[in-house]
Scaffold this motif. Sequence first.
Motif, PDB file in Angstrom:
ATOM      1  N   THR A 499      62.482  32.118  -8.317  1.00 59.51           N
ATOM      2  CA  THR A 499      62.668  33.550  -8.099  1.00 59.51           C
ATOM      3  C   THR A 499      61.873  34.349  -9.121  1.00 59.51           C
ATOM      4  N   PRO A 501      62.342  38.534  -9.667  1.00 59.11           N
ATOM      5  CA  PRO A 501      62.879  39.769  -9.093  1.00 59.11           C
ATOM      6  C   PRO A 501      61.845  40.902  -9.000  1.00 59.11           C
ATOM      7  N   ASP A 513      59.929  35.060  -4.040  1.00 62.73           N
ATOM      8  CA  ASP A 513      59.899  36.524  -3.936  1.00 62.73           C
ATOM      9  C   ASP A 513      58.477  37.021  -3.718  1.00 62.73           C
ATOM     10  N   LYS A 517      56.926  38.994  -0.534  1.00 59.20           N
ATOM     11  CA  LYS A 517      56.246  40.288  -0.694  1.00 59.20           C
ATOM     12  C   LYS A 517      54.855  40.255  -0.050  1.00 59.20           C
TER      13      LYS A 517
END
Length: 588
Positions: A499, A501, A513, A517
């Motif tokens: 991960t 954030p 992530d 995106k």
Amino acid sequence: MQTRVRLLLAAAALATVAGAATRSLAGYWDFRYDPEDRGETAGWAASEDPRGWTRIQVPGSYDQALRNNVLYQGKAWHRTWFDASPAPGERTLLRFDGVAIRASVWVNGKPAGAHLFPYTGFTFDVTGLIHPGRNLLTVLADNQLLSDAIPDTSCTGWWNYGGINRGVFLETVPDAYLRDYSITTRMAGDGWDLRFAANAINTGAPVEGTLSATLTDSRGSTVWSGRWPLKLPAGETRVSEGATVRGVAAWSPESPALYRLNLTLSTPRGKYEETVRSGFRQIEVKGTQILLNGRRVFFKGVNYHEMYPGDGMTLSREQVRRDLLDMKAMGCNFVRLAHYPHDRQVYELADELGLMLWTEIPAWQTRAETLGSLDVWHTYGAPQLTEIIAQRRTHPSVVVWSVGNEFPSDREPVEQYIARATALVRQLDPSRLVTFASDRRERDIAFGHADFIAINEYFGWYYGAIQDLAANLDLIHAKWPGKPVVVSEFGSEGVPGWTNPAPADRAMDYSEDYQMKLVGTHLGYILDPARQSYMAGALLWVYADFPNPKAFQRSGQPPIAAYMNLKGLVTDDRRHKRVWDVVQKAFR
Ligand code: ADA
């Protein structure tokens, strides 16, 4: 005496023989590596000596089955024994669906033939080499990449699984039989023009006979039938017939209607029967749009490698079915078969489940020097494309032929290869689209030869920022305003469970992530209504993580990324990553 009785029984049975009797030779075979290239001079092709041989599963990749030699490139021998009871008037054919990369075959120590391409099938008539009872079959596979071949030594995009990756079959046919089917369909008013063709192979004396065809729907009801007299000289005759049929349903991903064309070749000497399954479907380009059955279509899809942990490139039918159903659940209507023709079962399942397919010759990042060579074209280019098309063209799922991937298509020798290859494809099959996947984007000089522009882009991964794609799509459209544009690859790595954030816009960030995106942003640009007039497809790289020899050589990456391509939407063992939902939301 025993042999005589067997021959008589077989001859008596001939009158009722219809079509091919097919027997799979799958199982455990003898196997040995030959790194020093000793086997041919040492007579291994004819040897039954058990010393020095181990056992291996066929079909299966040799480096995968034995797991102790995964970087091996070179020769390896396989052998098995099969029983035969040849009868007069019958031919025995030995069919291979794929041996990587090159294959030489012997039956009872005598050469049966050789083949040069890793992912297409080949058949040898071995009637003159077999005898009643037990026969020895020996196969030499060689997965050494060559500098002047297709694929060439640059081909490091996937593991070089060597060996008998696909099925081996023994077929018994009458002395006149059919091969190499083609079926094309075109919309014609309220019906469809259906054309089909086949090679009638007459291995006996010239003979007269008939060809009959019956088309049935999924309930078995006859839709159309025809019957034609045939004159068969010795050798091969291409027979081609057609008709306009009405009241049939079109094939599409939403409604994959299939029909069976039963073909029967009858001569006074015997009868050969084959059923080819196909569908009514039309694909074309009009201006900047791709049309399926006359209506605009957008290719929503993934790239798909034929690989599963522990199985190499030899997937079970159940695994392929699960994969394709998972793609459908994601909202896909299209699969780019990366970067080679897959096993026949992939095409059969795509026909049934409703997925359009892209099929490619494995010209993966092939060198300009290789592609520019006319020797390479005549030995590895034209004949390989011809086999690919001949072996896949009855499938309604196949809508795109590709002449390669990410070669230097900003250079003249490659542009000339693309000109030759696309012209050959159009001559062999004018009913489908032809293109290639380019990583040269706006610098490409060969897009003029393609029915639609296909670009592989890695903005935000290998170069640039995630957002740079938007301007690049507009630039490509401005340079080629008359053509549809498909993004044939895009994606980023995502280590399952990693991960971050707050991922940046420009990074080799291995988190899920970042993958979400990048993929989400790129899908947004591709599906933006402002680009709707010319965008015709979005194909994610890649459906599942897979072992990657290129990464194997790189360092300074997370340990798991050191030998895997982690751009999968699912893991190598098919667990969804978080990005799967991002794609589903966009595609739905
Ligand atoms: C290339 C190539 C793919 C794959 C991908 C990647 O564009 O066509 O086969 O290797 O990049 O993951 O880097």
